[in-house]
Design an enzyme around this catalytic site. Structure first.
Site, PDB file in Angstrom:
ATOM      1  N   MET A  47       0.796  -1.231   0.000  1.00  0.00           N
ATOM      2  CA  MET A  47       0.000   0.000   0.000  1.00  0.00           C
ATOM      3  C   MET A  47       0.831   1.285   0.000  1.00  0.00           C
ATOM      4  O   MET A  47       0.420   2.307   0.525  1.00  0.00           O
ATOM      5  CB  MET A  47      -0.947  -0.011   1.211  1.00  0.00           C
ATOM      6  CG  MET A  47      -1.880  -1.198   1.248  1.00  0.00           C
ATOM      7  SD  MET A  47      -2.779  -1.445  -0.301  1.00  0.00           S
ATOM      8  CE  MET A  47      -4.082  -0.268  -0.107  1.00  0.00           C
ATOM      9  N   SER A 100      -7.376  -7.041 -11.757  1.00  0.00           N
ATOM     10  CA  SER A 100      -6.416  -6.935 -12.867  1.00  0.00           C
ATOM     11  C   SER A 100      -4.998  -7.104 -12.343  1.00  0.00           C
ATOM     12  O   SER A 100      -4.677  -6.605 -11.262  1.00  0.00           O
ATOM     13  CB  SER A 100      -6.519  -5.544 -13.530  1.00  0.00           C
ATOM     14  OG  SER A 100      -7.857  -5.252 -13.906  1.00  0.00           O
ATOM     15  N   ILE A 122       2.701   4.165  -2.388  1.00  0.00           N
ATOM     16  CA  ILE A 122       2.866   4.657  -3.758  1.00  0.00           C
ATOM     17  C   ILE A 122       4.357   4.829  -4.027  1.00  0.00           C
ATOM     18  O   ILE A 122       5.082   5.363  -3.183  1.00  0.00           O
ATOM     19  CB  ILE A 122       2.100   5.987  -3.947  1.00  0.00           C
ATOM     20  CG1 ILE A 122       0.601   5.695  -3.877  1.00  0.00           C
ATOM     21  CG2 ILE A 122       2.458   6.620  -5.287  1.00  0.00           C
ATOM     22  CD1 ILE A 122      -0.287   6.916  -3.936  1.00  0.00           C
ATOM     23  N   HIS A 144      -4.625  -5.380  -8.773  1.00  0.00           N
ATOM     24  CA  HIS A 144      -5.502  -4.287  -8.378  1.00  0.00           C
ATOM     25  C   HIS A 144      -6.936  -4.795  -8.451  1.00  0.00           C
ATOM     26  O   HIS A 144      -7.323  -5.408  -9.456  1.00  0.00           O
ATOM     27  CB  HIS A 144      -5.304  -3.090  -9.321  1.00  0.00           C
ATOM     28  CG  HIS A 144      -6.153  -1.913  -8.990  1.00  0.00           C
ATOM     29  ND1 HIS A 144      -5.874  -1.071  -7.933  1.00  0.00           N
ATOM     30  CD2 HIS A 144      -7.292  -1.442  -9.558  1.00  0.00           C
ATOM     31  CE1 HIS A 144      -6.802  -0.130  -7.869  1.00  0.00           C
ATOM     32  NE2 HIS A 144      -7.674  -0.327  -8.842  1.00  0.00           N
ATOM     33  N   LEU A 196       0.069   5.464 -11.626  1.00  0.00           N
ATOM     34  CA  LEU A 196      -0.580   4.628 -10.604  1.00  0.00           C
ATOM     35  C   LEU A 196      -1.632   3.732 -11.234  1.00  0.00           C
ATOM     36  O   LEU A 196      -2.545   4.216 -11.922  1.00  0.00           O
ATOM     37  CB  LEU A 196      -1.232   5.519  -9.539  1.00  0.00           C
ATOM     38  CG  LEU A 196      -1.953   4.755  -8.409  1.00  0.00           C
ATOM     39  CD1 LEU A 196      -0.959   3.989  -7.551  1.00  0.00           C
ATOM     40  CD2 LEU A 196      -2.796   5.701  -7.562  1.00  0.00           C
ATOM     41  N   ASP A 197      -1.482   2.427 -11.030  1.00  0.00           N
ATOM     42  CA  ASP A 197      -2.453   1.436 -11.550  1.00  0.00           C
ATOM     43  C   ASP A 197      -2.649   1.594 -13.056  1.00  0.00           C
ATOM     44  O   ASP A 197      -3.731   1.319 -13.572  1.00  0.00           O
ATOM     45  CB  ASP A 197      -3.811   1.600 -10.844  1.00  0.00           C
ATOM     46  CG  ASP A 197      -3.681   1.370  -9.335  1.00  0.00           C
ATOM     47  OD1 ASP A 197      -4.435   2.016  -8.591  1.00  0.00           O
ATOM     48  OD2 ASP A 197      -2.814   0.585  -8.929  1.00  0.00           O
ATOM     49  N   ASN A 200       1.639  -5.884 -10.298  1.00  0.00           N
ATOM     50  CA  ASN A 200       0.767  -5.531  -9.185  1.00  0.00           C
ATOM     51  C   ASN A 200      -0.617  -6.097  -9.472  1.00  0.00           C
ATOM     52  O   ASN A 200      -1.013  -6.242 -10.635  1.00  0.00           O
ATOM     53  CB  ASN A 200       0.666  -4.013  -9.035  1.00  0.00           C
ATOM     54  CG  ASN A 200      -0.248  -3.607  -7.872  1.00  0.00           C
ATOM     55  OD1 ASN A 200      -0.138  -4.142  -6.771  1.00  0.00           O
ATOM     56  ND2 ASN A 200      -1.166  -2.681  -8.133  1.00  0.00           N
TER      57      ASN A 200
HETATM   58  C1  GRF Z   1      -6.628  -7.340  -2.245  1.00  0.00           C
HETATM   59  O1  GRF Z   1      -7.923  -6.847  -2.522  1.00  0.00           O
HETATM   60  C2  GRF Z   1      -5.737  -6.994  -3.414  1.00  0.00           C
HETATM   61  O2  GRF Z   1      -6.447  -6.888  -4.626  1.00  0.00           O
HETATM   62  C3  GRF Z   1      -5.197  -5.655  -3.040  1.00  0.00           C
HETATM   63  O3  GRF Z   1      -4.979  -5.739  -1.635  1.00  0.00           O
HETATM   64  C4  GRF Z   1      -6.018  -6.571  -1.063  1.00  0.00           C
HETATM   65  C5  GRF Z   1      -5.462  -7.452   0.026  1.00  0.00           C
HETATM   66  O4  GRF Z   1      -4.577  -8.344  -0.583  1.00  0.00           O
HETATM   67  N1  GRF Z   1      -3.989  -5.371  -3.763  1.00  0.00           N
HETATM   68  P1  GRF Z   1      -3.765  -9.449   0.283  1.00  0.00           P
HETATM   69  O5  GRF Z   1      -4.781 -10.334   0.964  1.00  0.00           O
HETATM   70  O6  GRF Z   1      -2.932  -8.696   1.317  1.00  0.00           O
HETATM   71  O7  GRF Z   1      -2.965 -10.167  -0.736  1.00  0.00           O
END
Ligand code: GRF
Length: 198
Positions: A92, A138, A94, A111, A146-147, A109
């Site tokens: 999480m 995706s 950037i 998303h 970003l994304d 990544n």
């Molecule tokens: C998931 O929804 C994933 O798509 C996003 O973060 C959320 C938690 O993912 N990137 P995880 O269980 O920590 O892999």
């Protein structure tokens, strides 16, 4: 030559577990070499250790707003593991263009939306509020936008009339756990053919 994969997490790491388990299932072009978290008590760290994968923590908090210093430490720790591929999985933070320069072309990544729709956060709620009939996730190459990088895989599901953001997220997660490993298997052998799952 087996590709070395580092996985970056911030939380529970369910996607990391899916990637590691697939790589450990045999006949896979890649192997997990490190799970790195920016959150010291991320639940995914214990799961990685239980799977026998080396872990590392680079806590972003001590660096404050100095993203470059944080990323320089992340790169230092990553370079020690010498990965060929980075998989962001619930990571999480950037990342700055400098990080892209160092690792660009090697990063994926996942998303939780059908990109290019709903870049950023709260994707499930936004799909519900838009009245979309379908939703999904995706896997894309990470670029400075970003994304926004090339999409290498998507999985879709139909939104149910009684879905909430939470039920949608919960129904989507198993699709993520199928999609990300399928994309990594192709990416690890240089195959960028898009994976489509339903
Ligand atoms: C998931 O929804 C994933 O798509 C996003 O973060 C959320 C938690 O993912 N990137 P995880 O269980 O920590 O892999």
């Amino acid at each position: 030559m087996t590709k070395r994969v580092a996985i970056l997490i911030s939380g529970g790491g369910s996607n990391m577990v899916a990637l590691v388990r697939d790589m450990q299932s045999g006949d896979h072009p890649a192997t997990p070499v490190l799970v790195l978290s920016n959150v010291p008590d991320a639940g995914g760290l214990a799961k990685a250790e239980a799977l026998g994968v080396a872990t590392a923590v680079v806590d972003h908090k001590p660096y404050g707003k100095d993203r470059e210093a944080f990323e320089a430490e992340v790169t230092r720790v990553l370079e020690a593991a010498n990965p060929d591929i980075l998989c962001l999985a619930g990571f999480m933070r950037i990342l700055t263009p400098d990080f892209m320069t160092r690792w660009g072309g090697k990063m994926l990544n996942i998303h939780p939306s059908l990109l290019p729709k709903y870049k950023g956060l709260h994707t499930h709620q936004r799909a519900l509020e838009a009245g979309d009939a379908e939703h999904g996730c995706s896997v894309h190459e990470v670029t400075a936008e970003l994304d926004g990088g090339p999409i290498l895989g998507q999985a879709r599901l139909q939104i149910a009339t009684d879905d909430t953001a939470d039920t949608l997220a919960a129904r989507l997660l198993p699709l993520e756990h199928r999609l990300y490993p399928a994309v990594l298997r192709r990416f690890a052998v240089g195959d960028r053919t898009k994976v489509e799952l339903r």
